[in-house]
Design a protein around this motif. Structure first.
Motif, PDB file in Angstrom:
ATOM      1  N   ALA A  79       0.813  -1.221   0.000  1.00  0.00           N
ATOM      2  CA  ALA A  79       0.000   0.000   0.000  1.00  0.00           C
ATOM      3  C   ALA A  79       0.848   1.274   0.000  1.00  0.00           C
ATOM      4  N   ILE A  80       1.999   1.221   0.683  1.00  0.00           N
ATOM      5  CA  ILE A  80       2.803   2.451   0.788  1.00  0.00           C
ATOM      6  C   ILE A  80       4.118   2.377   0.018  1.00  0.00           C
ATOM      7  N   HIS A  81       4.321   1.280  -0.696  1.00  0.00           N
ATOM      8  CA  HIS A  81       5.502   1.109  -1.554  1.00  0.00           C
ATOM      9  C   HIS A  81       6.807   1.184  -0.761  1.00  0.00           C
ATOM     10  N   LEU A  82       6.878   0.338   0.259  1.00  0.00           N
ATOM     11  CA  LEU A  82       8.059   0.230   1.110  1.00  0.00           C
ATOM     12  C   LEU A  82       8.303  -1.255   1.347  1.00  0.00           C
ATOM     13  N   SER A  83       9.557  -1.647   1.551  1.00  0.00           N
ATOM     14  CA  SER A  83       9.853  -3.066   1.746  1.00  0.00           C
ATOM     15  C   SER A  83       9.222  -3.575   3.051  1.00  0.00           C
ATOM     16  N   VAL A  84       8.947  -4.877   3.068  1.00  0.00           N
ATOM     17  CA  VAL A  84       8.361  -5.508   4.260  1.00  0.00           C
ATOM     18  C   VAL A  84       9.262  -5.320   5.490  1.00  0.00           C
ATOM     19  N   PRO A  85      10.594  -5.551   5.390  1.00  0.00           N
ATOM     20  CA  PRO A  85      11.443  -5.329   6.565  1.00  0.00           C
ATOM     21  C   PRO A  85      11.397  -3.875   7.066  1.00  0.00           C
ATOM     22  N   SER A  86      11.319  -2.920   6.145  1.00  0.00           N
ATOM     23  CA  SER A  86      11.241  -1.514   6.540  1.00  0.00           C
ATOM     24  C   SER A  86       9.939  -1.221   7.277  1.00  0.00           C
ATOM     25  N   VAL A  87       8.838  -1.780   6.799  1.00  0.00           N
ATOM     26  CA  VAL A  87       7.543  -1.601   7.450  1.00  0.00           C
ATOM     27  C   VAL A  87       7.582  -2.208   8.852  1.00  0.00           C
ATOM     28  N   SER A  88       8.092  -3.431   8.958  1.00  0.00           N
ATOM     29  CA  SER A  88       8.179  -4.114  10.247  1.00  0.00           C
ATOM     30  C   SER A  88       9.027  -3.322  11.233  1.00  0.00           C
ATOM     31  N   GLU A  89      10.132  -2.785  10.767  1.00  0.00           N
ATOM     32  CA  GLU A  89      11.026  -1.993  11.624  1.00  0.00           C
ATOM     33  C   GLU A  89      10.340  -0.710  12.086  1.00  0.00           C
ATOM     34  N   ARG A  90       9.626  -0.065  11.190  1.00  0.00           N
ATOM     35  CA  ARG A  90       8.922   1.161  11.564  1.00  0.00           C
ATOM     36  C   ARG A  90       7.839   0.878  12.602  1.00  0.00           C
ATOM     37  N   ILE A  91       7.102  -0.217  12.441  1.00  0.00           N
ATOM     38  CA  ILE A  91       6.075  -0.591  13.418  1.00  0.00           C
ATOM     39  C   ILE A  91       6.721  -0.877  14.764  1.00  0.00           C
ATOM     40  N   ARG A  92       7.833  -1.608  14.752  1.00  0.00           N
ATOM     41  CA  ARG A  92       8.546  -1.912  15.997  1.00  0.00           C
ATOM     42  C   ARG A  92       8.969  -0.623  16.708  1.00  0.00           C
ATOM     43  N   LYS A  93       9.505   0.338  15.954  1.00  0.00           N
ATOM     44  CA  LYS A  93       9.945   1.607  16.540  1.00  0.00           C
ATOM     45  C   LYS A  93       8.759   2.420  17.082  1.00  0.00           C
ATOM     46  N   LEU A  94       7.637   2.381  16.367  1.00  0.00           N
ATOM     47  CA  LEU A  94       6.445   3.071  16.853  1.00  0.00           C
ATOM     48  C   LEU A  94       5.952   2.466  18.170  1.00  0.00           C
ATOM     49  N   GLU A  95       6.079   1.150  18.299  1.00  0.00           N
ATOM     50  CA  GLU A  95       5.717   0.486  19.555  1.00  0.00           C
ATOM     51  C   GLU A  95       6.696   0.862  20.665  1.00  0.00           C
ATOM     52  N   GLU A  96       7.986   0.838  20.362  1.00  0.00           N
ATOM     53  CA  GLU A  96       9.006   1.172  21.367  1.00  0.00           C
ATOM     54  C   GLU A  96       8.856   2.593  21.883  1.00  0.00           C
ATOM     55  N   LYS A  97       8.516   3.512  20.984  1.00  0.00           N
ATOM     56  CA  LYS A  97       8.347   4.920  21.363  1.00  0.00           C
ATOM     57  C   LYS A  97       7.040   5.156  22.122  1.00  0.00           C
TER      58      LYS A  97
END
Length: 143
Positions: A26-44
Motif C-alpha cells: 500500500a505504501i511502496h516500502l519493503s516488508v522489513p522496513s515496514v516491520s522496523e517502523r512498526i517496531r519503533k512506533l511500539e518502542e516509542k
C-alpha cells in the motif's frame, strides 16, 4: 515520525490485523522496513496496543448514547469510578473539565434498557447529582 509512519498508523487504525506485506504494497516500502517502523512506533509508545472493535449491532448494543454526569462532591469520585468500571454497557468513561464531571459512552439494546440503566443504576449511585443524555442517531466516523 514522518509521513510514512502516519500512513502505517492510518492503515493499522483501519485494520490492526493488516500484515506488513499488505502495508508494504500500500505504501511502496519493503516488508522489513515496514516491520522496523512498526517496531519503533511500539518502542516509542506511539502504538500502545493492537485491538479489535466489536460490532455493536451483533453484540446487541443497537442504541448508542452519551451521558454527561455531575457528581455533587469530589468525595464520591472513587466509588463512582469503581462502580462505573464494572458496568458492561459503558463503552467509555471520560473525566471532563467544564460543566459536567464525566462523560459516559453507553451501548444498550434499546431505549427501555437505557431508561433502566439511567434511572435504576446511574442515578442510584452515591453522589450522582445530575445527568444529561444524548442519543446517537447515526455515526459518520468512529475511531
Amino acid at each position: 515520525m514522518d509521513s510514512v509512519d502516519l500512513q502505517i498508523i492510518e492503515l493499522l487504525k483501519r485494520n490492526s490485523r493488516i500484515t506488513s506485506s499488505e502495508i508494504s504494497k500500500a505504501i511502496h516500502l519493503s516488508v522489513p522496513s515496514v516491520s522496523e517502523r512498526i517496531r519503533k512506533l511500539e518502542e516509542k509508545g506511539m502504538i500502545e496496543q493492537f485491538t479489535i472493535r466489536l460490532s455493536r449491532e451483533i453484540t446487541g448494543r443497537h442504541l448508542l448514547a452519551y451521558i454527561s454526569v455531575i457528581l455533587e462532591h469530589p468525595k464520591y469520585i472513587d466509588s463512582f469510578k469503581e462502580q462505573i468500571s464494572n458496568e458492561s454497557c459503558i463503552i467509555e468513561c471520560h473525566h471532563l473539565a467544564g460543566d459536567y464531571d464525566y462523560m459516559l459512552k453507553v451501548g444498550v439494546p434499546d431505549i427501555s434498557s437505557l431508561e433502566v440503566f439511567i434511572s435504576e443504576t446511574l442515578k442510584g449511585l452515591a453522589g450522582v447529582q445530575k445527568t444529561k443524555t444524548t442519543i446517537v442517531l447515526s455515526t459518520l466516523k468512529e475511531a
